[in-house]
Design an enzyme around this catalytic site. Structure first.
Site, PDB file in Angstrom:
ATOM      1  N   CYS A   2      44.464   5.951  10.961  1.00  0.00           N
ATOM      2  CA  CYS A   2      43.178   6.339  11.527  1.00  0.00           C
ATOM      3  C   CYS A   2      42.227   5.154  11.611  1.00  0.00           C
ATOM      4  CB  CYS A   2      42.532   7.397  10.652  1.00  0.00           C
ATOM      5  SG  CYS A   2      43.587   8.780  10.268  1.00  0.00           S
ATOM      6  N   ARG A  27      46.699   0.659  15.781  1.00  0.00           N
ATOM      7  CA  ARG A  27      46.956   1.158  14.435  1.00  0.00           C
ATOM      8  C   ARG A  27      47.751   2.466  14.457  1.00  0.00           C
ATOM      9  NH1 ARG A  27      43.686  -1.226  10.646  1.00  0.00           N
ATOM     10  NH2 ARG A  27      44.013   0.535   9.287  1.00  0.00           N
ATOM     11  N   TRP A  74      45.252   9.989  12.980  1.00  0.00           N
ATOM     12  CA  TRP A  74      46.715  10.069  12.879  1.00  0.00           C
ATOM     13  C   TRP A  74      46.983  11.280  12.001  1.00  0.00           C
ATOM     14  CZ3 TRP A  74      50.590   9.496   9.070  1.00  0.00           C
ATOM     15  CH2 TRP A  74      51.867   9.145   9.541  1.00  0.00           C
ATOM     16  N   ASN A 100      39.037   8.735   6.991  1.00  0.00           N
ATOM     17  CA  ASN A 100      40.418   8.262   6.824  1.00  0.00           C
ATOM     18  C   ASN A 100      40.811   8.552   5.386  1.00  0.00           C
ATOM     19  OD1 ASN A 100      40.062   7.179   9.339  1.00  0.00           O
ATOM     20  ND2 ASN A 100      39.991   5.050   8.662  1.00  0.00           N
ATOM     21  N   GLY A 101      42.033   9.015   5.176  1.00  0.00           N
ATOM     22  CA  GLY A 101      42.484   9.283   3.811  1.00  0.00           C
ATOM     23  C   GLY A 101      42.818  10.757   3.644  1.00  0.00           C
ATOM     24  N   GLU A 481      66.555  -5.829   9.498  1.00  0.00           N
ATOM     25  CA  GLU A 481      65.317  -5.973  10.268  1.00  0.00           C
ATOM     26  C   GLU A 481      65.586  -5.749  11.760  1.00  0.00           C
ATOM     27  OE1 GLU A 481      62.346  -5.874   9.766  1.00  0.00           O
ATOM     28  OE2 GLU A 481      61.342  -6.883  11.414  1.00  0.00           O
ATOM     29  N   LYS A 485      63.794  -2.866  14.004  1.00  0.00           N
ATOM     30  CA  LYS A 485      63.039  -3.179  15.233  1.00  0.00           C
ATOM     31  C   LYS A 485      63.502  -2.278  16.359  1.00  0.00           C
ATOM     32  CE  LYS A 485      60.350  -4.775  14.136  1.00  0.00           C
ATOM     33  NZ  LYS A 485      60.025  -5.174  12.803  1.00  0.00           N
ATOM     34  N   GLU A 488      62.577   1.576  15.795  1.00  0.00           N
ATOM     35  CA  GLU A 488      61.163   1.980  15.812  1.00  0.00           C
ATOM     36  C   GLU A 488      60.538   1.903  17.196  1.00  0.00           C
ATOM     37  OE1 GLU A 488      58.498  -0.211  13.210  1.00  0.00           O
ATOM     38  OE2 GLU A 488      59.421  -2.105  13.734  1.00  0.00           O
ATOM     39  N   HIS A 504      83.687   0.507   4.434  1.00  0.00           N
ATOM     40  CA  HIS A 504      83.599   1.614   3.477  1.00  0.00           C
ATOM     41  C   HIS A 504      82.918   2.842   4.071  1.00  0.00           C
ATOM     42  CE1 HIS A 504      85.133  -1.066   0.419  1.00  0.00           C
ATOM     43  NE2 HIS A 504      84.316  -1.983   0.926  1.00  0.00           N
ATOM     44  N   LYS A 603      50.221   1.302  12.413  1.00  0.00           N
ATOM     45  CA  LYS A 603      50.329  -0.115  12.053  1.00  0.00           C
ATOM     46  C   LYS A 603      50.227  -0.310  10.548  1.00  0.00           C
ATOM     47  CE  LYS A 603      50.778  -4.483  12.711  1.00  0.00           C
ATOM     48  NZ  LYS A 603      52.175  -4.936  12.847  1.00  0.00           N
TER      49      LYS A 603
END
Ligand code: AGP
Length: 608
Positions: A2, A27, A74, A100-101, A481, A485, A488, A504, A603
């Site tokens: 947010c 964000r 968000w 926010n929170g 990584e 990438k 996402e 395995h 973000k």
């Protein structure tokens, strides 16, 4: 996550709020809204979806004024609908709140307020704050906020307006960042400096527990007992150009191409070629303290966790100190073995990730020395750690972390070099590492020249539904990584695995439909990886191989080769990450995905 913006001053507030909200779009959010005081009353406009929808709503029903607050939400409590979008109003409409929170005792407060006759119109935890302030208001907005905060449990970055005390915005911070932007004849409030950078560089970062009372010509910070607090004014050092796309189609592409410079900036003034060591001014650790570290814990989330895995290998290899890498979300609830000779490295681009921050606090509580490896100057981790290393990668706007990752690995290499030279790394070996690091920016430039070729590979694989990324040694975290990438930003399922571990289980997935990306530079385990490539070929898997040398052993095993320059094994992830970023980027673009703001992602993840 947010975003919050607030403004009081001579300018027309609505365009200013919208511009600030747009600067925070990166964000991640799924609804947006504003509240404006028009000289008589407070009015709000809220919409689900992107800010363009809010602009359309404002065009259809304009608001005007010189005091206002805005928010991008968000979703946590309740879906992203108009009724759940912020600002939330009190029952009588006099109070508007953005938050926010998470308010943890929202259900209990909701029941208590319902008993008093308050009717709730949203599913959010935030709405209780608006009603609570209405209930407690007795002429002064800050007093009502203080009284409300004494009843609230949870985390918040809050901004509140009230048309009965109209020419001020009151704000409070506990666990969610907020700053005051100090102007001339105008003042701002924001959760992210990028929201106000076009207007002022002078900022006051609020600490947890701070309450701010902001008026057009003044501001003050108080604590929960209304005691005045003194807070220094900082200056934002980056430029507006750094948070603009500058001719690139996406921030992510711009940030990938910035890596020669961002990596150079991470090393600037720190790499000492002659002595084969590094100078890191912010560690706040004496020579003796550095020599007496018994063990290192590196804690992080996501991409930062991948860089931590690389740091683990570097520190163990060169300093011979045991290192554990912990997911911050797991570490904070474990009973870890930490002593006052444990060094806890906290990796975070944003410096605000809730789990990472909590893990750092837990490590501190248990007596560890904490070092924040953070990109965002003035962020909470940077302010609460015992010392640290700023990445100096510049603002990273794309949700998918790129340049922060390579700068994290460089920062870890600098730290390892410094620590190893204090232990028993020879000056000759130290110089070799420092020289190799010095060449990295040019080598990244060389890798970037393959962008067109990588785009062609992306065209070939854009419709794949699964990907495997394999690597060994230093290339294993790089493979993780690469897979992160891709998934996402393109929403293709991708797994990273240690190459030999494939046998395995994941080998069962391999057929002619399965693209397998091998991170296989010519390093200490190269020959072993060749065997793994053969295993994939034998099952008709399609191979994309990142290599660093013309290698006869690979003939006939590779469908697509991406060549990177040679460097030391420990530095290979910095070069190998770049083509993986480009591959993910081009595949996502070709699938029409929103590369800079992938669905559901934020973000900085400021909730647990
Ligand atoms: C990276 O591409 C991700 N968006 C994400 O995994 C990120 O690295 C993670 O949330 C940690 O963020 P931080 O580095 O800001 O703490």
């Amino acid at each position: 996550m947010c975003g919050i913006i607030g403004y009081l001053g001579p300018k027309d507030v609505v365009p200013l709020l919208i511009e600030g909200l747009k600067r925070m779009e990166y964000r991640g959010y799924d609804s947006a809204g504003v509240a404006v005081y028009d000289g008589k009353t407070l009015n709000t406009r809220r919409t689900p979806g992107k800010i363009a929808k809010l602009e359309a709503a404002l065009a259809a029903a304009p608001l005007a004024g010189h005091v206002g607050i805005g928010h991008t939400r968000w979703a946590t409590h309740g879906p992203p609908t108009e009724k759940n979008a912020h600002p939330h109003r009190s029952a009588d409409g006099t109070v508007a709140v953005v938050h926010n929170g998470i308010i943890e005792n929202a259900n209990a407060l909701r029941s208590a307020l319902q008993e008093l006759g308050y009717v709730f119109t949203s599913d959010t935890d935030t709405e209780v704050i608006a009603h609570l302030i209405q209930e407690l208001f007795d002429g002064s907005l800050e007093e009502a906020l203080l009284a409300a905060l004494s009843k609230i449990e949870g985390t918040y970055g809050l901004a509140v307006m009230c048309d009965k005390d109209p020419n001020k915005i009151v704000a409070a911070r506990k666990g969610s960042p907020l700053l005051i932007g100090v102007g001339v004849g105008e003042n701002f409030l924001a959760s992210d400096p990028s929201a106000i950078l076009a207007h002022t560089r002078q900022v006051v970062y609020l600490d947890d527990g701070d309450i701010a009372v902001i008026e057009r010509d003044s501001y003050r910070v108080i604590d929960a007992h209304a005691t005045p607090m003194s807070r220094k004014v900082d200056r934002i050092l980056w430029d507006l150009a750094e948070i603009e796309r500058g001719g690139f189609d996406h921030f992510m592409l711009k940030e990938i191409f910035e890596q020669p410079t961002s990596v150079e900036n991470t090393m600037r003034g720190r790499l000492i070629l002659d002595d084969g060591t590094a100078k890191l001014g912010g560690l706040n650790l004496s020579h003796d303290e550095l020599l007496h570290i018994d063990n290192v814990i590196i804690t992080a989330c996501g991409t930062s966790w991948h860089s931590a895995l690389i740091g683990e290998m570097m520190i163990e290899e060169l300093c011979r100190i045991p290192v554990e890498v912990e997911y911050a979300s797991e570490f904070r609830y474990k009973n870890p073995i930490v002593t006052d000779r444990t060094l806890c490295i906290v990796m975070s681009q944003s410096g605000e990730t809730a789990d990472t921050l909590a893990a750092m606090r837990e490590a501190k509580r248990r007596g560890a020395r904490t070092l924040g490896f953070v990109n965002v100057v003035g962020s909470t981790i940077a302010r609460e750690d015992d010392g640290g290393v700023y990445l100096h990668a510049g603002p990273e706007i794309g949700v998918a972390s790129t340049k922060a990752f390579t700068s994290q690995v460089v920062a870890l290499a600098l730290f390892t070099l410094k620590l190893a030279r204090k232990h028993d790394l020879s000056v000759v070996r130290g110089r070799e590492i420092a020289q190799a690091m010095h060449h990295l920016p040019d080598q990244i430039r060389t890798v970037l020249e393959s962008a067109k070729a990588i785009e062609t590979i992306a065209e070939e694989f854009k419709d794949a539904t699964n990907f495997l990324y394999l690597g060994r040694g230093y290339s294993f975290p790089t493979a993780l990584e690469g897979a992160l990438k891709l998934k996402e930003i393109s929403y293709i399922h991708a797994e990273g695995y240690p190459a030999a571990e494939m046998k395995h289980g994941p080998i069962a997935l391999i057929d002619e439909e399965m693209p397998v990306v091998f991170v296989a530079p010519h390093d200490a385990v190269f020959e072993k990886v060749v065997s793994n490539i053969q295993e994939v070929r034998a099952r008709h898997g399609r191979t994309i191989v990142i290599t660093s040398r013309d290698e006869p052993n690979l003939k006939g095993l590779i469908d697509y080769e991406i060549r990177i320059p040679e460097t030391l094994d420990m530095l290979m992830p910095i070069l190998a990450a770049v083509p993986l970023q480009l591959l993910a980027y081009y595949i996502a673009v070709k699938r029409g995905a929103n590369v800079d703001q992938p669905r559901n992602l934020a973000k900085s993840v400021t909730v647990e």
